[in-house]
Design an enzyme around this catalytic site. Structure first.
Site, PDB file in Angstrom:
ATOM      1  N   ARG A 131       1.087  -1.160  -0.323  1.00  0.00           N
ATOM      2  CA  ARG A 131      -0.150  -0.080  -0.022  1.00  0.00           C
ATOM      3  C   ARG A 131       1.385   1.011  -0.122  1.00  0.00           C
ATOM      4  O   ARG A 131       2.238   0.959   0.443  1.00  0.00           O
ATOM      5  CB  ARG A 131      -0.845   0.081   1.434  1.00  0.00           C
ATOM      6  CG  ARG A 131      -1.475  -1.352   0.976  1.00  0.00           C
ATOM      7  CD  ARG A 131      -2.691  -0.608   0.342  1.00  0.00           C
ATOM      8  NE  ARG A 131      -3.779  -2.176  -0.179  1.00  0.00           N
ATOM      9  CZ  ARG A 131      -4.983  -2.344   1.069  1.00  0.00           C
ATOM     10  NH1 ARG A 131      -5.443  -1.743   1.842  1.00  0.00           N
ATOM     11  NH2 ARG A 131      -5.540  -3.448   0.628  1.00  0.00           N
ATOM     12  N   GLY A 133     -13.266  -8.809  -1.127  1.00  0.00           N
ATOM     13  CA  GLY A 133     -12.328  -8.581  -0.115  1.00  0.00           C
ATOM     14  C   GLY A 133     -11.907  -7.038   0.145  1.00  0.00           C
ATOM     15  O   GLY A 133     -12.638  -6.339  -0.629  1.00  0.00           O
ATOM     16  N   CYS A 134     -11.282  -6.768   0.537  1.00  0.00           N
ATOM     17  CA  CYS A 134     -10.176  -5.907   1.145  1.00  0.00           C
ATOM     18  C   CYS A 134      -9.337  -5.485  -0.148  1.00  0.00           C
ATOM     19  O   CYS A 134      -8.332  -5.258  -0.658  1.00  0.00           O
ATOM     20  CB  CYS A 134      -9.523  -4.948   2.074  1.00  0.00           C
ATOM     21  SG  CYS A 134      -9.174  -4.128   2.722  1.00  0.00           S
ATOM     22  N   VAL A 135     -10.108  -4.768  -1.614  1.00  0.00           N
ATOM     23  CA  VAL A 135      -9.979  -4.738  -2.683  1.00  0.00           C
ATOM     24  C   VAL A 135      -9.084  -3.474  -2.675  1.00  0.00           C
ATOM     25  O   VAL A 135      -8.227  -2.650  -3.632  1.00  0.00           O
ATOM     26  CB  VAL A 135     -10.697  -4.850  -4.590  1.00  0.00           C
ATOM     27  CG1 VAL A 135     -10.315  -5.951  -4.637  1.00  0.00           C
ATOM     28  CG2 VAL A 135     -11.538  -4.039  -4.460  1.00  0.00           C
TER      29      VAL A 135
END
Ligand code: HEM
Ligand code: HEM
Ligand code: SF4
Ligand code: SF4
Lengths: 399, 105
Positions: free
Chosen positions: A163, B103-105
């Site tokens: 991220r 899901g947590c894309v």
């Protein structure tokens, strides 16, 4: 849907949130109605959610731009007939500049692009750090991305990837920064563009950098890898300034010394004595007397690993992996470390298992051996209190 | 429910263009969906990835992790993106007729 007389949706519940002293997000969204139709339907759908006390977004959504596997969060209304302008309401994550420093030129550029292609609504910023462009349609994703890229902006991360890294303002504005957080943040972001744009991990991986243990980006709680500045030598003391704090009415014994967690300070009314080898670098005394005390000169960072939110195995804070890395070796050390951690995670990580959970499952000693690090006392707050100790079978040993 | 029309055929899909009923998949589906994922022609390399994902799904009921796809097909991740520009999840899984990855894309 029920329109108010002025062509805007009736939002009796939301309107109450325009009252009071804090800046109102309802006012903001209403003002965005001037440049786009989407905010009006967003308000309408939100008002309905307030009434029914439930969300009206569908589950999931998978959209993106060509070449990347992350960066855009797809979202669809579950009542598109009622609110057609938010039928598609995708979010684009845009990588922010380290430390969130902008020129008004840069912000105007983003605003212009977003006004042309999206709802005009943003989140400055998402919790991970990205600029969040809030709400557009699938067919606008590529054109928005092209314009942003031409203006020098790229997407941030999402999904099972690296991220967007973020950092505290560090040396840009803070005298306590023990290394250049912004440079490290930028360099790592650039170095790992592939890992950021094309999800290849078992799950997400976040890096956050704080210049000192005050940890102004909350790296210890919100990043799988937390890099926190610290120092090795003595706290720098300016006796003259200490005296000024005392003269100014600060009760140094009460406010500083007696609150020192390792009780390694003494104030005799004239001289401040610090037993630096007992100091745990908690920052308290420096925070109270910023003009008199400073972190030492031999600076670097602690590297910690494993923080995550509760799902699946419970919330974790990062724990110490490398007690001290000199400032000019941090980047190199991290790169080597990431290569090894990601290799181990790749090999043994289960689908959707964070690094912190992997360590819990296989055990710290197996993990350390896997990435080729020696255990160190700084890695634990206390030794284990049960005797279930696993010994390795050594050749020639007693079985 | 949205539909995806191509070559005179009509598929029931979700908003993101994933086949609503994964059992209706056959090779023609992959061919018909290719263009929507910026793929002009399906090469043997494409089929290698699609078939691997499809078979894994039939056996285990979920999409394989990306590192398994790379390991088993022998393609590096950037090669997969060359084949499927929108990536393994949005591109390859869609052509293989899998339900949308969540899901947590
Ligand atoms: C089917 C075989 C066994 C099972 C599944 C079993 C299971 C367990 C479990 C779950 C604990 C608690 C561990 C903990 O909470 O940390 C325990 C502790 C213990 N077990 Fe067993 N056990 C087995 C056989 C035995 C045998 C054969 C003995 C000795 C004759 C034994 C003696 C003990 C003792 C003394 C403890 C307590 C250790 C302590 O309090 O530190 N167990 N066992
Ligand atoms: C299948 C049979 C048995 C099971 C499952 C069993 C299991 C356990 C467990 C789970 C504990 C508590 C561990 C802890 O929480 O610390 C325990 C304690 C203990 N068991 Fe057993 N046990 C079994 C049979 C026996 C037998 C046959 C003996 C004696 C010959 C025995 C002697 C003890 C002793 C001395 C303790 C420690 C008590 C203490 O220190 O407070 N157990 N057992
Ligand atoms: S974490 Fe430390 S160095 Fe960074 S801004 Fe906060 S106080 Fe300053
Ligand atoms: S930094 Fe914290 S532990 Fe160290 S001397 Fe100051 S108050 Fe004590």
């Amino acid at each position: 849907m029920a329109d108010g007389s002025n062509g805007k949706p009736k939002t009796e519940l939301l309107d109450q949130l325009e009252k009071g002293p804090w800046p109102s997000f309802v006012k903001e969204i209403k003002s965005a109605c001037e440049t786009s139709d989407a905010p009006k339907d967003l308000l309408g759908q939100l008002e309905l959610s307030y009434k029914e006390k439930k969300g009206h977004w569908k589950h999931g959504g998978l959209v993106g731009v060509l070449g990347y596997g992350g960066g855009v969060i797809g979202r669809y209304s579950d009542i598109p007939e009622q609110f057609p302008k938010v039928a598609h309401f995708h979010t684009m994550r845009i990588n922010h500049p380290a430390g969130w420093f902008y020129t008004s030129d840069a912000l105007r550029t983003i605003c212009d692009i977003w006004e042309r292609h999206g709802s005009g609504l943003t989140n400055m910023h998402g919790s991970t750090g990205d600029i969040i462009l809030l709400g557009t349609t699938t067919d606008q994703l590529e054109p928005t991305f092209q314009e942003l890229a031409n203006a020098g902006f790229d997407l941030g991360g999402s999904g099972s990837d690296l991220r967007t890294p973020s950092c505290c303002v560090g040396q840009a504005r803070c005298e306590w920064a023990c290394y250049d957080t912004m440079k490290l943040c930028y360099d790592l972001t650039m170095n790992y563009q592939d890992e950021l744009h094309r999800p290849a991990f078992a799950y997400k991986f976040k890096i956050k950098m704080a210049g000192c243990p005050n940890d102004c980006v909350a790296s210890i709680a919100r990043a799988d890898c937390s890099v926190i500045g610290t120092w090795k030598d003595d706290i720098q003391v300016d006796e003259g300034e200490v005296a000024k704090y005392a003269a100014g009415g600060l009760d140094i014994q009460k406010e500083v010394c007696s609150l020192c967690p390792s009780k390694c300070m003494e104030w005799d009314g004239k001289k401040l004595a610090i037993e630096n080898h007992e100091c745990v670098r908690c920052m308290h005394c420096i925070n109270v007397m910023p003009k008199a005390l400073r972190p030492g000169k031999e600076r670097g960072a602690v590297v910690l690993l494993g923080a995550k939110a509760p799902i699946m195995q419970g919330a974790l804070l990062s724990s110490v992996l490398i007690p001290f890395v000199p400032a000019d070796e941090i980047e190199e050390t991290l790169k080597e470390l990431f290569t090894r951690i990601w290799e181990f995670w790749d090999e043994y990580g289960r689908s959707r298992e964070r690094v912190g959970e992997l360590i819990q499952r296989v055990g710290m000693s197996a993990f350390l051996e896997g990435i080729g690090l020696d255990p160190a006392p700084e890695m634990v707050s206390a030794p284990r209190d049960n005797p279930y100790i696993y010994f390795q079978n050594v050749e020639g040993g007693d079985k | 429910m949205p539909t995806f029309e191509v070559h005179g055929k009509c598929y029931a899909v979700d908003e993101d263009g994933f086949l609503e009923e994964p059992t209706l998949w056959n090779e023609d589906v992959a061919k018909d969906f290719a263009e929507s994922e910026a793929i002009a022609d399906l090469s043997p390399d494409h089929w290698k990835v699609i078939n691997y994902i499809r078979n894994y799904y039939l056996q285990f009921g979920i999409a394989p992790m990306i590192r398994k796809v790379c390991k088993e097909t022998g393609f590096k991740l950037n090669e997969i993106y060359k084949l499927f520009p929108s990536g393994p999840a949005k591109g390859a899984c869609k052509l293989a007729g899998l339900p949308k990855p969540t899901g947590c894309v």
